[in-house]
Design a protein around this motif. Structure first.
Motif, short mmCIF file in Angstrom:
data_model
loop_
_atom_site.label_atom_id
_atom_site.label_comp_id
_atom_site.label_asym_id
_atom_site.label_seq_id
_atom_site.Cartn_x
_atom_site.Cartn_y
_atom_site.Cartn_z
N ARG A 21 0.84 -1.20 0.00
CA ARG A 21 0.00 0.00 0.00
C ARG A 21 0.88 1.25 0.00
N ASP A 23 2.14 5.00 0.98
CA ASP A 23 2.17 5.82 2.20
C ASP A 23 1.31 7.06 1.98
N ALA A 24 0.37 7.29 2.88
CA ALA A 24 -0.54 8.43 2.77
C ALA A 24 0.18 9.77 2.89
N ASP A 25 1.33 9.79 3.56
CA ASP A 25 2.06 11.04 3.78
C ASP A 25 3.19 11.25 2.78
N ALA A 45 3.61 2.26 2.59
CA ALA A 45 2.99 2.62 3.87
C ALA A 45 3.71 1.91 5.01
N ARG A 78 -8.22 12.51 -6.85
CA ARG A 78 -7.37 12.40 -5.66
C ARG A 78 -8.17 11.64 -4.60
N ASN A 79 -7.52 11.28 -3.52
CA ASN A 79 -8.17 10.45 -2.50
C ASN A 79 -9.46 11.08 -1.97
N GLY A 94 -9.07 3.97 -1.05
CA GLY A 94 -7.92 4.86 -1.08
C GLY A 94 -6.65 4.15 -0.66
N TYR A 95 -5.52 4.62 -1.17
CA TYR A 95 -4.19 4.11 -0.83
C TYR A 95 -4.11 2.60 -0.96
N PHE A 127 -3.74 6.92 -4.77
CA PHE A 127 -2.76 7.65 -3.97
C PHE A 127 -3.45 8.88 -3.37
N GLY A 128 -2.70 9.70 -2.66
CA GLY A 128 -3.27 10.87 -2.02
C GLY A 128 -3.81 11.90 -2.99
#
Length: 160
Positions: A21, A23-25, A45, A78-79, A94-95, A127-128
């Motif tokens: 997965r 990474d959200a950040d 992630a 986007r997410n 998402g992600y 992705f984000g």
């Protein structure tokens, strides 16, 4: 009687659990492509570190390669806008990495015969700030690397 199914009856979204997965950040993923291969590089992630690691001081990135690629699109949604995607009601998350079984995109663009065994497959990675959709023959996690520079070089070498 019309034999065609509408997309809400046809498309079945399946989570690809063997793909790390995103990474959200993390920053934006990197997409590289040539006429027959699409590769995407992104940071994994932290929740997947143990499953795909071990990682200690690394900032792991993976390369996912789509072989025999016929189509790819990288951009919206986007997410935050994912609930408006027509596949959201079919399980798009998402992600995550997904495959769309019985894809209306493939059926509408290439004909139903291309979605049969040995034909084209429809993949969606979320992705984000973006989504990658790719129609290809197959996918593989081409590698997991200790940082984004190494992963980017490896993806570039795949596309040469």
């Amino acid at each position: 009687m019309n034999n065609a199914l509408d997309s809400s009856e046809q498309d079945q979204v399946v989570l690809l659990d063997d793909v790390p997965r995103p990474d959200a950040d993390a920053g934006a993923p990197l997409v590289l492509a040539n006429e027959r291969l699409v590769a995407i590089v992104y940071r994994i992630a932290e929740a997947d570190f143990e499953r795909f690691g071990p990682f200690s001081d690394d900032d792991p990135f993976c390369v996912v390669a789509f072989s025999a690629a016929a189509f790819h699109q990288f951009g919206p949604p986007r997410n935050a806008d994912l609930p408006a995607h027509f596949l959201a009601s079919r399980g798009l998350r998402g992600y995550s990495a997904h495959e769309v079984m019985h894809s209306s995109l493939i059926a509408d663009s290439w004909g139903r015969d291309f979605s049969l065994e040995g034909g084209l497959r429809h993949f969606v990675l979320t992705f984000g700030e973006s989504t990658l959709e790719c129609v290809a023959g197959d996918y593989t996690v081409a590698g997991i690397y200790g940082n984004g520079d190494i992963a980017g070089r490896e993806a570039f070498s795949l596309c040469q």
